[in-house]
Design a protein around this motif. Structure first.
Motif, mmCIF file in Angstrom:
data_model
loop_
_atom_site.group_PDB
_atom_site.id
_atom_site.type_symbol
_atom_site.label_atom_id
_atom_site.label_comp_id
_atom_site.label_asym_id
_atom_site.label_seq_id
_atom_site.Cartn_x
_atom_site.Cartn_y
_atom_site.Cartn_z
ATOM 1 N N TYR A 49 25.833 -16.755 -55.577
ATOM 2 C CA TYR A 49 26.147 -16.768 -56.999
ATOM 3 C C TYR A 49 27.542 -16.184 -57.223
ATOM 4 N N LEU B 18 20.863 -14.435 -61.211
ATOM 5 C CA LEU B 18 21.996 -14.197 -62.102
ATOM 6 C C LEU B 18 21.575 -14.384 -63.554
ATOM 7 N N LYS C 202 19.402 -21.724 -60.240
ATOM 8 C CA LYS C 202 19.734 -21.457 -58.843
ATOM 9 C C LYS C 202 20.838 -22.414 -58.412
#
Length: 274
Positions: free
Chosen positions: A55, A109, A162
């Motif tokens: 991420y 995230l 994702k």
């Protein structure tokens, strides 16, 4: 090496601990811990490897790591400075079982709009100030502030999707994560992904800040730690399960990455569980 003061507080039995740091550099390897981590980026840009996903975070973004999830942060530029707040907390510090369940399944995230971002950032600042207090309401204040932070995160923040595992490095990481128990050779990886060994090594180092061999070894050792904690398997079985050809190689690699032998790790874990 940066001293993790909040981590030390957690090891000493604190249910909640936080720390603000400003520095440059990358974590040398993936790790996990038995408590939650909420990572708030204040300045700069960071990449986070969570299990086999990568991420990218910008200021105001937050990363949540549930207990025993492999993760580490890094930057492509070793001299790029950043500032972040980390908040560690034990599962027992969360007041509501439904919230705890969402947190356990919520690693990843989170984006938040400016209004709630300032609100959460402000509460993190309050928690940092309260951490130095010693009055009789200190523990209650720390726990209450923590629960307000995670409730705000779950209610107001938007979990990012994702990352798509389409690029070369993501596909490679996914392959290693799924085949760490096997004999993984650089020649075989290059053939599998239709690229030269030089290009594969260069790109992997560029995007993960580690060599392929370092990533394979850290993945194997982290899985070995989990197996030691979760089973009564012999160390010989665990070495084989995690892709090591011999116990000697397993023990040497384990100590190089963790600072302790597999036997010492098992003994220490059992003592903490008493």
């Amino acid at each position: 090496m940066v001293l993790d003061k909040a981590g030390i507080l957690m090891e000493q039995g604190a249910p909640v601990a936080a720390e603000r740091l400003s520095y440059s550099g990358s974590m040398p390897r993936s790790h996990y811990h038995p408590y939650f981590e909420l990572y708030y980026l204040e300045e700069g840009k960071r990449f986070h490897m969570l299990e086999n996903d990568i991420y990218q975070t910008e200021p105001g973004d937050m990363m949540l790591f549930a207990p025993y999830t492999m993760h580490h942060s890094y930057s492509h530029d070793a001299d790029e400075r950043f500032k972040r707040i980390v908040l560690y907390f034990s599962p027992e510090a969360i007041a509501d079982p439904k919230v705890l369940e969402k947190l356990r399944n919520g690693s990843g995230l989170y984006h938040v709009d400016t209004k709630f971002g300032h609100y959460i950032h402000g509460m993190l600042g309050m928690l940092l100030l309260e951490q130095d207090e010693t009055d009789e309401l200190h523990d209650a204040t720390m726990r209450t502030t923590l629960n307000m932070i995670v409730l705000s995160l779950l209610k107001a923040a938007t979990p990012a999707e994702k990352p798509e595992a389409q690029n070369l490095i993501s596909r490679m990481i996914e392959y290693i994560y799924g085949h760490y128990s096997e004999d993984i050779r650089l020649d075989d990886l290059a053939d599998r992904f239709y690229v030269s060994k030089f290009y594969l090594c260069h790109e992997f180092k560029k995007y993960t800040n580690r060599t392929i061999s370092q990533y394979i070894n850290s993945t194997r050792i982290l899985q070995a730690q989990r197996e030691i904690m979760d089973t009564n398997h012999s160390l010989t079985e665990i070495a084989s399960d995690c892709g090591f050809a011999s116990c000697t190689h397993f023990s040497r690699t384990f100590k190089a990455l963790t600072g302790t032998t597999p036997m010492e790790f098992r003994k220490s874990y059992k003592q903490k569980r008493k």
